[in-house]
Write a protein that holds these residues in place. Structure first.
Motif, PDB file in Angstrom:
ATOM      1  N   LYS A  95       1.271 -21.614 -26.849  1.00  0.00           N
ATOM      2  CA  LYS A  95       1.713 -20.675 -25.816  1.00  0.00           C
ATOM      3  C   LYS A  95       1.873 -19.270 -26.377  1.00  0.00           C
ATOM      4  O   LYS A  95       1.648 -18.273 -25.678  1.00  0.00           O
ATOM      5  N   TYR A  96       2.292 -19.183 -27.644  1.00  0.00           N
ATOM      6  CA  TYR A  96       2.518 -17.881 -28.298  1.00  0.00           C
ATOM      7  C   TYR A  96       1.712 -17.833 -29.603  1.00  0.00           C
ATOM      8  O   TYR A  96       2.282 -17.949 -30.692  1.00  0.00           O
ATOM      9  N   PRO A  97       0.398 -17.670 -29.522  1.00  0.00           N
ATOM     10  CA  PRO A  97      -0.453 -17.713 -30.725  1.00  0.00           C
ATOM     11  C   PRO A  97      -0.182 -16.582 -31.718  1.00  0.00           C
ATOM     12  O   PRO A  97      -0.536 -16.696 -32.893  1.00  0.00           O
ATOM     13  N   LYS A  98       0.442 -15.503 -31.274  1.00  0.00           N
ATOM     14  CA  LYS A  98       0.734 -14.366 -32.154  1.00  0.00           C
ATOM     15  C   LYS A  98       2.186 -14.370 -32.614  1.00  0.00           C
ATOM     16  O   LYS A  98       2.719 -13.349 -33.038  1.00  0.00           O
ATOM     17  N   ALA A  99       2.830 -15.527 -32.551  1.00  0.00           N
ATOM     18  CA  ALA A  99       4.261 -15.616 -32.853  1.00  0.00           C
ATOM     19  C   ALA A  99       4.603 -15.117 -34.252  1.00  0.00           C
ATOM     20  O   ALA A  99       5.583 -14.386 -34.427  1.00  0.00           O
ATOM     21  N   PHE A 100       3.797 -15.486 -35.248  1.00  0.00           N
ATOM     22  CA  PHE A 100       4.127 -15.081 -36.622  1.00  0.00           C
ATOM     23  C   PHE A 100       4.006 -13.571 -36.791  1.00  0.00           C
ATOM     24  O   PHE A 100       4.880 -12.925 -37.388  1.00  0.00           O
TER      25      PHE A 100
END
Length: 259
Positions: A95-100
């Motif tokens: 859902k949040y692929p850019k979380a890191f």
């Protein structure tokens, strides 16, 4: 009404009005003071503890857009912590692929907003964990020899750990490997300036020291194998030995080059 009675009562009425006005001013002052206090952000603390990351992100984002709280560091901190936790879970990552990357970005925002450094100081463990995770990626890129990509990851590190000394030597090494001698010379100058400014590493975390070792070894390899100059490598190794004597990897490399 008897004029005499009125004359006696008038001062009492005036005094009562004065007391009433003073009371109202006092109450208003208390209310104003209470309203001026920043929120405690208990809602973010609870959502984070419960793993309600969706709710937390929405609430924290509103705080960052509100004129009264947009300069507070804590909402950005919880957005960073929230994204970092999501980056460890595949379900959240879908859902949040850019979380890191968002965790790194908001960690940097936290530092910028935390003018007195109190929030960062109280959450050192989080910043160390985030840095440790990023350094793992950096180590993999070093092993792969992916120097162009490595420079991008060093830039990420500098978003929330700009004072990391080892990373500047590592960037210089990457630039040498990418045939950017002009950029490498500028970076190594800054790296040496930052190293010379270090008086003690007593407050350094283990990951800070590991980054120093990684950066120093890669830079020395570049000096020896690309620039074909051994002395600058020996000078650097001699300079940092006092801080890395307990590091077996460093000492093995040190003995190999010096001896």
């Amino acid at each position: 009404m008897n004029n005499t009675n009125f004359l006696f009562r008038a001062p009492k009425i005036i005094n009562m009005k004065k007391h009433f006005l003073l009371l109202m001013l006092f109450v208003t002052g208390i209310c104003t003071s209470l309203n001026a206090q920043p929120p405690t952000y208990d809602d973010l603390v609870i959502d984070y503890a419960d793993g309600n990351y969706d709710k937390l992100l929405k609430k924290a984002e509103k705080y960052t857009q509100n004129d009264k709280t947009k300069n507070d560091a804590i909402p950005f901190l919880y957005m960073a912590k929230c994204n970092f936790q999501m980056s460890k879970d595949q379900e959240w990552l879908e859902k949040y692929p850019k979380a890191f990357n968002d965790a790194i970005r908001f960690a940097g925002n936290t530092i910028k907003k935390d003018k007195e450094g109190i929030v960062v100081s109280e959450n050192q463990e989080f910043f160390i964990d985030l840095k440790t995770s990023l350094v793992e990626d950096i180590k993999n890129l070093v092993e792969e020899g992916s120097y162009a990509k490595l420079m991008g990851y060093i830039a990420k590190l500098h978003r929330f750990s700009k004072d990391d000394v080892g990373s500047y030597f590592l960037r210089a090494a990457a630039q040498y490997n990418e045939k950017d001698k002009g950029g490498a010379k500028l970076t190594q100058k800054e790296a040496w300036e930052r190293l010379d400014a270090v008086e003690s590493v007593e407050g350094w975390s283990d990951i800070d020291k590991e980054m120093l070792r990684i950066g120093v070894i890669e830079y020395c390899n570049a000096q020896i194998n690309i620039i074909r100059q051994t002395q600058p490598a020996k000078d650097l190794l001699g300079k940092v030995k006092q801080w890395l004597e307990d590091d077996e990897i460093f000492m093995d490399y040190y003995n190999k080059v010096i001896n």
